[in-house]
Design an enzyme around this catalytic site. Sequence first.
Site, PDB file in Angstrom:
ATOM      1  N   ARG A   1       0.856  -1.102   0.018  1.00 59.19           N
ATOM      2  CA  ARG A   1       0.105  -0.076   0.017  1.00 59.19           C
ATOM      3  C   ARG A   1       0.901   1.290   0.031  1.00 59.19           C
ATOM      4  O   ARG A   1       2.195   1.100   0.401  1.00 59.19           O
ATOM      5  CB  ARG A   1      -0.910   0.001   1.100  1.00 59.19           C
ATOM      6  CG  ARG A   1      -1.586  -1.163   1.438  1.00 59.19           C
ATOM      7  CD  ARG A   1      -2.650  -0.998   2.657  1.00 59.19           C
ATOM      8  NE  ARG A   1      -3.526  -2.378   2.706  1.00 59.19           N
ATOM      9  CZ  ARG A   1      -3.410  -3.354   3.469  1.00 59.19           C
ATOM     10  NH1 ARG A   1      -1.958  -3.420   4.068  1.00 59.19           N
ATOM     11  NH2 ARG A   1      -4.239  -4.130   3.737  1.00 59.19           N
TER      12      ARG A   1
ATOM     13  N   LYS B   1      -2.597  -2.590   7.739  1.00 60.40           N
ATOM     14  CA  LYS B   1      -3.603  -2.170   8.492  1.00 60.40           C
ATOM     15  C   LYS B   1      -4.008  -2.935   9.933  1.00 60.40           C
ATOM     16  O   LYS B   1      -3.801  -4.007   9.979  1.00 60.40           O
ATOM     17  CB  LYS B   1      -4.969  -2.333   7.604  1.00 60.40           C
ATOM     18  CG  LYS B   1      -5.420  -1.560   6.437  1.00 60.40           C
ATOM     19  CD  LYS B   1      -6.355  -1.530   5.788  1.00 60.40           C
ATOM     20  CE  LYS B   1      -6.552  -0.446   4.396  1.00 60.40           C
ATOM     21  NZ  LYS B   1      -7.928  -0.722   3.630  1.00 60.40           N
TER      22      LYS B   1
ATOM     23  N   HIS C   1      -1.982   2.544  -6.116  1.00 60.63           N
ATOM     24  CA  HIS C   1      -2.713   1.405  -5.932  1.00 60.63           C
ATOM     25  C   HIS C   1      -2.843   0.448  -6.982  1.00 60.63           C
ATOM     26  O   HIS C   1      -3.037  -0.803  -7.062  1.00 60.63           O
ATOM     27  CB  HIS C   1      -4.088   1.610  -5.212  1.00 60.63           C
ATOM     28  CG  HIS C   1      -4.461   0.847  -4.322  1.00 60.63           C
ATOM     29  ND1 HIS C   1      -4.029   0.649  -3.009  1.00 60.63           N
ATOM     30  CD2 HIS C   1      -5.494  -0.173  -4.239  1.00 60.63           C
ATOM     31  CE1 HIS C   1      -4.674  -0.127  -2.218  1.00 60.63           C
ATOM     32  NE2 HIS C   1      -5.685  -0.786  -3.009  1.00 60.63           N
TER      33      HIS C   1
ATOM     34  N   ARG D   1      -0.176  -2.212  -6.956  1.00 60.15           N
ATOM     35  CA  ARG D   1      -0.692  -3.166  -6.125  1.00 60.15           C
ATOM     36  C   ARG D   1      -1.441  -4.190  -6.736  1.00 60.15           C
ATOM     37  O   ARG D   1      -1.373  -5.329  -6.545  1.00 60.15           O
ATOM     38  CB  ARG D   1      -1.277  -2.361  -4.755  1.00 60.15           C
ATOM     39  CG  ARG D   1      -1.706  -3.557  -3.717  1.00 60.15           C
ATOM     40  CD  ARG D   1      -2.045  -2.764  -2.482  1.00 60.15           C
ATOM     41  NE  ARG D   1      -2.911  -3.518  -1.600  1.00 60.15           N
ATOM     42  CZ  ARG D   1      -2.440  -4.168  -0.440  1.00 60.15           C
ATOM     43  NH1 ARG D   1      -1.282  -4.637  -0.268  1.00 60.15           N
ATOM     44  NH2 ARG D   1      -3.494  -4.776   0.367  1.00 60.15           N
TER      45      ARG D   1
ATOM     46  N   HIS E   1      -4.614  -9.049   3.266  1.00 56.39           N
ATOM     47  CA  HIS E   1      -5.968  -8.938   3.548  1.00 56.39           C
ATOM     48  C   HIS E   1      -6.531  -9.766   4.550  1.00 56.39           C
ATOM     49  O   HIS E   1      -5.978 -10.735   4.861  1.00 56.39           O
ATOM     50  CB  HIS E   1      -6.532  -9.520   2.177  1.00 56.39           C
ATOM     51  CG  HIS E   1      -6.519  -8.560   0.905  1.00 56.39           C
ATOM     52  ND1 HIS E   1      -6.671  -8.871  -0.190  1.00 56.39           N
ATOM     53  CD2 HIS E   1      -6.252  -7.200   0.948  1.00 56.39           C
ATOM     54  CE1 HIS E   1      -6.521  -7.941  -1.120  1.00 56.39           C
ATOM     55  NE2 HIS E   1      -6.214  -6.871  -0.494  1.00 56.39           N
TER      56      HIS E   1
ATOM     57  N   TYR F   1      -9.416 -10.538  -7.760  1.00 60.96           N
ATOM     58  CA  TYR F   1      -8.499 -10.698  -8.632  1.00 60.96           C
ATOM     59  C   TYR F   1      -8.907 -11.993  -9.497  1.00 60.96           C
ATOM     60  O   TYR F   1      -8.307 -11.989 -10.516  1.00 60.96           O
ATOM     61  CB  TYR F   1      -7.077 -10.784  -8.067  1.00 60.96           C
ATOM     62  CG  TYR F   1      -6.613  -9.448  -7.509  1.00 60.96           C
ATOM     63  CD1 TYR F   1      -6.321  -8.392  -8.043  1.00 60.96           C
ATOM     64  CD2 TYR F   1      -6.610  -9.402  -6.014  1.00 60.96           C
ATOM     65  CE1 TYR F   1      -6.082  -7.344  -7.386  1.00 60.96           C
ATOM     66  CE2 TYR F   1      -6.360  -8.543  -5.433  1.00 60.96           C
ATOM     67  CZ  TYR F   1      -6.068  -7.252  -6.091  1.00 60.96           C
ATOM     68  OH  TYR F   1      -5.853  -5.919  -5.576  1.00 60.96           O
TER      69      TYR F   1
END
Length: 302
Positions: free
Chosen positions: A146, A170, A241, A244, A267, A276
């Site tokens: 990120r 995160k 992004h 990514r 994730h 994806y």
Amino acid sequence: MTNKSNHTAAFRRYIRLQRGLSPNTQDAYLRDVDKLRAWSGDRDMLSLQLKDLQEFSASLHDMGIASSTHARILCGVRAFYKFLAMDGWVEQDPAELLESPIQDKHLPEVLSTQEVDMLEASIDLSKWEGHRNRAIIEVLFSCGLRVSELVNLTFSQVYEDEGFLRIWGKGSKERLVPISGKAIKELHLWYDDRCHMKIKSGEEDYVFLNRRGAHLTRTMILIMIKQQAAMAGIKKTISPHTLRHSFATALLEGGASLRAIQAMLGHERIGTTEIYTHIDMSTLRQEIEQHHPRNLKTVHSS
């Protein structure tokens, strides 16, 4: 009457100290609550019911806000009322049954490896920031970081001999991400230029710096990548992004499992990674449409 600032301050402490959310997510949640407060006017936020929140949600729709932004605002509102119920500010959580808008199936833009190479080749290496910008693009594409993770990357997180980066994503969750030999090479070319810079006190451990010797911001990287895309002749609308997404798509096309991609992207849910597969399927569909004999137009009629 309950002081309006008290429960907001308590929520701010909760998301910062107990939830461990990133500063960007904290700010977003607080802005979401401010939007609801502005909409509710003189009404006490603690007295709002589900029907009120549904009216607030409808007002967002009427304003023409994109469904993804709409859903994200409601996410902050849900987190706020979940906290209020948990902490005893309200008896019941009025947002528990608040539904998000149906979001369009929007596939993110991706770059091919060739387009990433074009992006890097367009960089003027005679400029002081040239090798830095190439290293930034290569690390984003090779590691799938990120942009917030990249701007905060420090030397203590780079394990060259072992070939990985130690990333805090995160919610301050740690993950290990392999780094390619090409990315390490680009970093070393940048380090050769970096060692001649005057670095601000306290910024010494940051890998990427601006011309004033301080670590970069997300906006700086966004602007740089958009400028390079224009210089490279890439017509797609891209951002940091995008690299990514391109990292994940390249892995999937190369045969990596969704679980492996999930781990490298950081994730929390596999469902987030599954987008994806949609990208890969759309590429596959194009291949079938272009090359399958049943889709080829006959040159001569029989």
